[in-house]
Design a protein around this motif. Structure first.
Motif, short mmCIF file in Angstrom:
data_model
loop_
_atom_site.label_atom_id
_atom_site.label_comp_id
_atom_site.label_asym_id
_atom_site.label_seq_id
_atom_site.Cartn_x
_atom_site.Cartn_y
_atom_site.Cartn_z
N ILE A 123 0.84 -1.21 0.00
CA ILE A 123 0.00 0.00 0.00
C ILE A 123 0.87 1.26 0.00
CG2 ILE A 123 -1.67 1.35 1.34
CD1 ILE A 123 -2.80 -1.35 2.34
N LEU A 124 1.89 1.27 0.86
CA LEU A 124 2.80 2.43 0.94
C LEU A 124 3.52 2.64 -0.39
CD1 LEU A 124 4.20 4.69 2.46
CD2 LEU A 124 5.81 3.00 3.38
N THR A 125 3.99 1.55 -0.99
CA THR A 125 4.67 1.65 -2.29
C THR A 125 3.75 2.21 -3.35
OG1 THR A 125 6.07 -0.25 -1.72
CG2 THR A 125 5.95 0.35 -4.04
N SER A 183 11.37 9.72 -11.97
CA SER A 183 10.98 8.79 -10.90
C SER A 183 11.97 7.64 -10.71
CB SER A 183 9.59 8.20 -11.20
OG SER A 183 9.60 7.49 -12.43
N TYR A 184 13.01 7.54 -11.57
CA TYR A 184 13.93 6.41 -11.49
C TYR A 184 14.59 6.29 -10.11
CZ TYR A 184 13.92 5.19 -16.48
OH TYR A 184 13.57 4.77 -17.72
N SER A 185 15.27 7.36 -9.70
CA SER A 185 16.00 7.32 -8.42
C SER A 185 15.04 7.13 -7.26
CB SER A 185 16.79 8.62 -8.22
OG SER A 185 17.75 8.77 -9.24
N LEU A 186 13.89 7.81 -7.30
CA LEU A 186 12.92 7.69 -6.22
C LEU A 186 12.37 6.27 -6.12
CD1 LEU A 186 10.99 11.01 -6.92
CD2 LEU A 186 12.46 10.57 -4.96
N THR A 187 12.07 5.67 -7.27
CA THR A 187 11.54 4.29 -7.28
C THR A 187 12.60 3.31 -6.80
OG1 THR A 187 10.09 4.85 -9.13
CG2 THR A 187 10.46 2.52 -8.70
N MET A 188 13.85 3.52 -7.22
CA MET A 188 14.93 2.62 -6.82
C MET A 188 15.11 2.63 -5.30
SD MET A 188 18.81 2.39 -8.36
CE MET A 188 18.22 1.95 -9.98
N VAL A 189 15.10 3.83 -4.72
CA VAL A 189 15.23 3.94 -3.26
C VAL A 189 14.06 3.25 -2.57
CG1 VAL A 189 15.18 5.56 -1.32
CG2 VAL A 189 16.60 6.06 -3.32
N VAL A 241 12.17 0.77 -3.66
CA VAL A 241 12.33 -0.68 -3.82
C VAL A 241 13.34 -1.22 -2.82
CG1 VAL A 241 13.28 -2.43 -5.38
CG2 VAL A 241 11.59 -0.81 -6.22
N TYR A 242 14.46 -0.52 -2.66
CA TYR A 242 15.49 -0.96 -1.71
C TYR A 242 14.94 -0.97 -0.28
CZ TYR A 242 19.11 -0.33 -5.32
OH TYR A 242 19.89 -0.42 -6.44
N LEU A 243 14.27 0.12 0.11
CA LEU A 243 13.78 0.25 1.49
C LEU A 243 12.67 -0.74 1.81
CD1 LEU A 243 13.73 4.15 1.90
CD2 LEU A 243 15.41 2.53 2.79
N MET A 244 11.94 -1.18 0.80
CA MET A 244 10.86 -2.16 1.01
C MET A 244 11.38 -3.59 1.09
SD MET A 244 8.15 -0.47 1.46
CE MET A 244 7.79 1.29 1.31
#
Length: 293
Positions: free
Chosen positions: A172-174, A191-197, A199-202
């Protein structure tokens, strides 16, 4: 079978954009010829931009730095151009990554739908923004992008996850975050860098960042881009060249190059992003001083 359907939808959505774009180019042939972008320089830059983008170096960041400096597009049309230019190359990336990297279809679909909704809502507001506001957003976006790349270089962001799917609160948060990223795309913040971060944090496997990034963008960006084409707020010439030479860059990266050491290149990108952000925000201060006097 679900992945086959997803790949089929990618082709349908992006072909729809291509039809709209080609019709617009045909009806504005003279406008395209009058655009300032140098054909040779544009061909080379399109190839290199999307060659690097295939490895996760944001084409939004490169375009934001390059196009205004070369005077190839006005600040007013920059957000629309950054979106339309990457539609076909990103579709090529998405087809390659989704078919070859393991990630849960449910997670992919939720991320894609969330970002599409955000991207659809954005353009109708972005085209009404004054150039000064766009410069402010893009300048801040460049700082954010530089910081996220720097954080990755310093290993501040955990990238040792092994999950291939998300559930419950994390999913849900993602979805909420990707909705926001879809809207930010339309302002010219990639959105590349934001999405990558995210994905890592999740806790997802780092390699899953690529199909999620490309999958979400290859649905959300065409939806938003068709709106920019409708309003005429983009560079037809840049988009035409990236849709050809940019795709060649993607194919070379995907099929001919197995790995690319981008460590030193990312430091250079950080410097360029910060410098570009400084010069862009400085023009806002200068303009303000002039108007006061």
């Amino acid at each position: 079978m679900s992945k086959v359907i997803l790949l089929g939808l990618i082709i349908i959505v992006n072909f729809s954009f291509l039809v709209v774009f080609v019709k617009d180019v045909i009806s504005h042939r003279q406008d395209l010829k009058e655009e300032k972008a140098n054909s040779v320089g544009l061909g080379i830059s399109s190839f290199l931009t999307f060659f690097l983008s295939t490895f996760g170096i944001s084409d939004f960041a490169i375009g934001t730095v390059l196009y205004p400096k070369m005077k190839w597009v006005s600040m007013k049309k920059l957000p629309g151009t950054l979106n339309t230019q990457c539609v076909i190359p990103v579709a090529t990336m998405a087809l390659s990554y989704i078919s070859s990297i393991e990630v849960g279809v449910k997670t992919l679909v939720v991320c894609i739908v969330a970002q599409v909704i955000g991207a659809y809502i954005g353009p109708k507001y972005v085209v009404k923004l004054p150039e000064r506001t766009i410069k402010l957003f893009v300048g801040i976006g460049l700082i954010i992008a530089a910081f996220l790349i720097f954080a990755g270089q310093m290993n501040w962001i955990p990238s040792n996850g092994i999950a291939t799917d998300l559930y419950g609160g994390k999913l849900i948060l993602t979805a909420v975050l990707l909705f926001i990223y879809g809207a930010l795309n339309n302002i010219g913040i990639g959105s590349y860098s934001l999405t990558m971060v995210t994905v890592y944090l999740m806790g997802l496997n780092p390699i899953a960042a690529f199909p999620i990034m490309m999958g979400a963008c290859t649905f959300s960006v065409p939806i938003g881009s068709m709106q920019f084409v409708k309003f005429g707020e983009y560079s037809r010439k840049i988009t035409l060249f990236t849709s050809t030479f940019g795709v060649l860059g993607v194919l070379v990266a995907v099929f001919l190059v197995k790995s690319l050491n981008t460590y030193m290149l990312k430091w250079l990108v950080i410097i360029v992003l910060l410098y570009s952000s400084y010069t862009m925000l400085q023009t806002l201060t200068s303009n303000k001083k002039i108007s006061v006097e």
